[in-house]
Design an enzyme around this catalytic site. Structure first.
Site, PDB file in Angstrom:
ATOM      1  CG  HIS A 189     -33.088  89.664  79.729  1.00  0.00           C
ATOM      2  ND1 HIS A 189     -34.056  89.154  80.498  1.00  0.00           N
ATOM      3  CD2 HIS A 189     -33.447  90.257  78.782  1.00  0.00           C
ATOM      4  CE1 HIS A 189     -35.526  89.214  79.555  1.00  0.00           C
ATOM      5  NE2 HIS A 189     -35.107  90.651  78.532  1.00  0.00           N
ATOM      6  CG  ASP A 190     -35.700  93.541  80.978  1.00  0.00           C
ATOM      7  OD1 ASP A 190     -34.495  93.374  79.641  1.00  0.00           O
ATOM      8  OD2 ASP A 190     -36.286  92.707  80.160  1.00  0.00           O
ATOM      9  CG  ASP A 213     -38.458  85.517  76.022  1.00  0.00           C
ATOM     10  OD1 ASP A 213     -39.211  85.976  76.305  1.00  0.00           O
ATOM     11  OD2 ASP A 213     -37.696  85.826  76.574  1.00  0.00           O
ATOM     12  CG  ASP A 249     -22.231  77.838  70.416  1.00  0.00           C
ATOM     13  OD1 ASP A 249     -22.794  77.442  71.518  1.00  0.00           O
ATOM     14  OD2 ASP A 249     -21.873  78.812  70.522  1.00  0.00           O
ATOM     15  CG  ASP A 256     -40.820  90.115  75.192  1.00  0.00           C
ATOM     16  OD1 ASP A 256     -39.781  90.527  76.729  1.00  0.00           O
ATOM     17  OD2 ASP A 256     -40.760  91.724  74.875  1.00  0.00           O
ATOM     18  CG  ASP A 309     -18.086  81.554  71.352  1.00  0.00           C
ATOM     19  OD1 ASP A 309     -18.929  80.954  70.763  1.00  0.00           O
ATOM     20  OD2 ASP A 309     -17.117  81.970  71.159  1.00  0.00           O
ATOM     21  CD  GLU A 330     -40.876  92.361  80.168  1.00  0.00           C
ATOM     22  OE1 GLU A 330     -40.214  92.184  80.986  1.00  0.00           O
ATOM     23  OE2 GLU A 330     -41.563  92.425  79.627  1.00  0.00           O
TER      24      GLU A 330
HETATM   25  C1  GLC Z   1     -38.937  92.458  77.596  1.00  0.00           C
HETATM   26  C2  GLC Z   1     -37.832  92.242  77.376  1.00  0.00           C
HETATM   27  C3  GLC Z   1     -36.630  93.403  77.246  1.00  0.00           C
HETATM   28  C4  GLC Z   1     -36.950  93.439  75.558  1.00  0.00           C
HETATM   29  C5  GLC Z   1     -38.258  94.338  75.495  1.00  0.00           C
HETATM   30  C6  GLC Z   1     -38.510  94.401  74.351  1.00  0.00           C
HETATM   31  O1  GLC Z   1     -38.810  93.851  78.204  1.00  0.00           O
HETATM   32  O2  GLC Z   1     -37.444  91.566  78.682  1.00  0.00           O
HETATM   33  O3  GLC Z   1     -35.888  92.246  77.087  1.00  0.00           O
HETATM   34  O4  GLC Z   1     -35.578  94.597  75.315  1.00  0.00           O
HETATM   35  O5  GLC Z   1     -39.150  93.378  76.532  1.00  0.00           O
HETATM   36  O6  GLC Z   1     -38.918  93.017  74.400  1.00  0.00           O
END
Ligand code: GLC
Length: 569
Positions: free
Chosen positions: A350-351, A126, A57, A222, A49, A278
């Site tokens: 991040h998941d 993304d 940011d 995604d 930040d 993904e």
């Molecule tokens: C993917 C992303 C995740 C998000 C989900 C819905 O799995 O990695 O963070 O919550 O899609 O967009």
């Protein structure tokens, strides 16, 4: 020469050279830019930040480009930075062709692309194309009536099914204006787009092309397995709670690849970019349909190696301890299935929880574990994806109450676990172990307040180990996880064996050791990791060659707790 022909040629050459070690080959020479170096993943909200508002940011990212370069990265994948109500931290997009003011401006973005490019790093966006935010003007128009121009841009039905959304609760939400339900695979505020409508697809391709015109180096796409819906919306086989996961009813349905081939033609063809989809539920054996010249993406994040934690379906019924042989099998299957194409290697994002907690028994030494995972991440065949903080060995957090968690998915799953009979303590224990917030706590830059992440109040608490575990401390320690990553990444990027050599797993039945080799011509490297917290004998007949990397200084003829080595055979 295209990539597939080239890689096939390289493999054939390698085979010839194996038979005749006098032939010198340099198969790595023609490897694409995105295969040659790791990708560094940034969760911008938690990165740095520069204004004191408590959230990271783009200017924070710009200021750390040299740090990222020091890890040998060739690209940065930014999780969504578009305007968004942030219900799912940016995965609920309300404008596909702008920057969320929380993160900065389009000028900041252009500067980031240019500054990164000056360091030979490309920016990867993304694309969240399965759903938008319920605040997107498309949805606001769609929900207003049954006969407006965007009336069928989303999935509307008069009746709902028993489907449960991925974040918990029904996958259908009643809309009073239309007197109909809309489908949301994820949160209520993330309505699914109707890919059957060509105008929807066109609008999405145009959005992707907007970013290509600004010079991005590729896309992470995604939740892409959900874009094709079934012809008939019917109830699924109910679980104990009478509902059925939407995932089971809609993931990777026949016909999805037709949409994706169109995406490839309309967006990707003719650009020097890479795409990584993904795809939870795509099995390693199906990878050839999804990746490579005849597939649609350059790489696919499939989940088989991270789903070994959930042998019983729902996440709260996780295995106390997963089976190492299942984990190894999943990786080996994926390595084999992408022999002629390419694989994105990842253990964190991040998941996911932090790998030092996810893959090792409780009580494992954090630094040993982080280096051990680095050795696997950077020596499997494919492009390594390093998630922010993984290179520091960051670990999970454990907040006292579910109220302290921000993650919409953790909160939904906590409720489902409670409804399924788990006590508050049991449900919280599962959240501690698996919450996505484990990976989303602020990046730990230094020992100053809030780990140098912000001068304000961080949006999510900083891990309490930040005084000892941070980039500044690790910078000055030659044996830190950070410096280990830097050395190993530089080694990987320069090693033709690691770039293009064949993969072979050894001693598969061991539930303690993961051992594999990479071979190109007469050159062979071996990675061996002990996943236990005790000494383990090396398998009979296995000889450790010259040690190149390791998380212990000296050498023994067995592997100590969490010991990992990379050696030349
Ligand atoms: C993917 C992303 C995740 C998000 C989900 C819905 O799995 O990695 O963070 O919550 O899609 O967009």
């Amino acid at each position: 020469m295209n990539r597939r022909t080239f890689i096939k040629g390289a493999i054939a050459l390698a085979a010839t050279a194996w038979a005749n070690p006098m032939i010198v080959i340099d198969a790595a020479e023609n490897i694409k830019w995105w295969q040659r170096k790791p990708v560094y993943q940034i969760y911008p909200k938690s990165f740095l930040d520069t204004t004191g508002k408590g959230t990271g940011d783009l200017r924070g990212v710009i200021s750390k480009l040299d740090y990222i370069k020091s890890l040998g990265a060739g690209a940065i994948w930014l999780t969504p930075i578009y305007p968004s109500p942030m219900v799912d931290n940016g995965y609920d997009i309300s404008d596909y062709t702008a920057i969320n003011p929380l993160f900065g401006t389009l000028d900041d973005f252009d500067e980031l692309v240019a500054e990164a490019k000056a360091r030979d790093i490309r920016i990867v966006m993304d694309l969240v194309f399965n759903h938008s935010s319920d605040q997107h003007p498309w949805f606001l128009e769609s929900k207003a009536s049954r006969d407006n121009p965007k009336a069928d841009w989303y999935i509307w039905r008069d009746e709902k099914t028993n489907w449960r959304s991925i974040f918990g609760g029904s996958a259908w939400q009643w809309c009073e204006e239309r007197r109909q339900y809309y489908l949301h695979t994820f949160a209520t505020q993330q309505p699914d787009l109707n890919w059957e409508n060509p105008a929807v697809r066109r609008a999405l391709y145009d959005a992707a092309n907007f970013w290509l015109d600004r010079g991005v180096g590729g896309f992470r796409i995604d939740a892409i397995v959900y874009i094709k819906k079934p012809a008939l919306f019917v109830d699924g086989k109910p679980d104990s709670d009478g509902t059925c996961s939407v995932h089971n009813m809609t993931a990777a349905l026949p016909g999805i690849l037709d949409f994706l081939h169109e995406f490839k033609r309309e967006v990707c063809d003719g650009h020097d970019i890479f795409t990584v989809g993904e795809a939870n539920s795509v099995k390693p054996e199906d990878l050839p349909y999804w990746v490579g010249e005849h597939g649609v993406f350059d790489m696919l994040f499939e989940f088989s190696h991270v789903n070994v934690m959930f042998p019983h379906g729902e996440v709260w019924h996780r295995a106390e301890l997963y089976k190492l042989s299942d984990f190894k099998q999943a990786l080996t299957d994926s390595q084999r299935a992408t022999r002629d194409t390419w694989y994105p290697i990842y253990f964190e994002n991040h998941d996911k929880p932090r790998s030092v907690n996810n893959f090792f028994p409780a009580g494992t030494d954090r630094i040993l574990a982080a280096k051990a995972m680095a050795m696997i991440l950077l020596t499997l065949r494919g492009t390594p994806f390093i998630y922010q903080g993984e290179e520091l060995g960051l670990s999970n957090v454990a907040f006292d109450s579910i109220d302290a968690y921000d993650d919409v998915s953790s909160r939904g799953q906590y409720d489902m676990a409670r409804a399924d009979g788990l006590s508050d303590k049991q449900a919280l224990r599962f959240v501690h172990r698996f919450s996505r917030d484990n990976a989303r706590t602020p990046m730990q830059w230094d020992s100053s307040s809030n780990a140098g992440f912000t001068s304000g109040k961080p949006w999510l608490p900083v891990h309490d180990d930040f005084k000892t575990c941070n980039a500044a401390v690790e910078e000055h320690d030659a044996n830190s996880v950070l410096n280990f990553y830097r050395r190993l990444s530089a080694f990987r990027n320069a090693s033709d064996v690691l770039l293009s050599g064949d993969y072979e797993e050894l001693y598969h039945d061991s539930e303690e050791l993961y051992i594999f080799t990479r071979r190109l011509g007469d050159k062979k490297l071996c990675t061996a990791v002990n996943f236990t917290t005790h000494d383990v004998k090396l398998p009979a007949g296995f000889k450790v060659g010259k040690k190149l990397f390791g998380n212990y200084r000296d050498e023994k003829n067995y592997l100590r707790a969490t010991e990992g080595i990379i050696c030349e055979l």
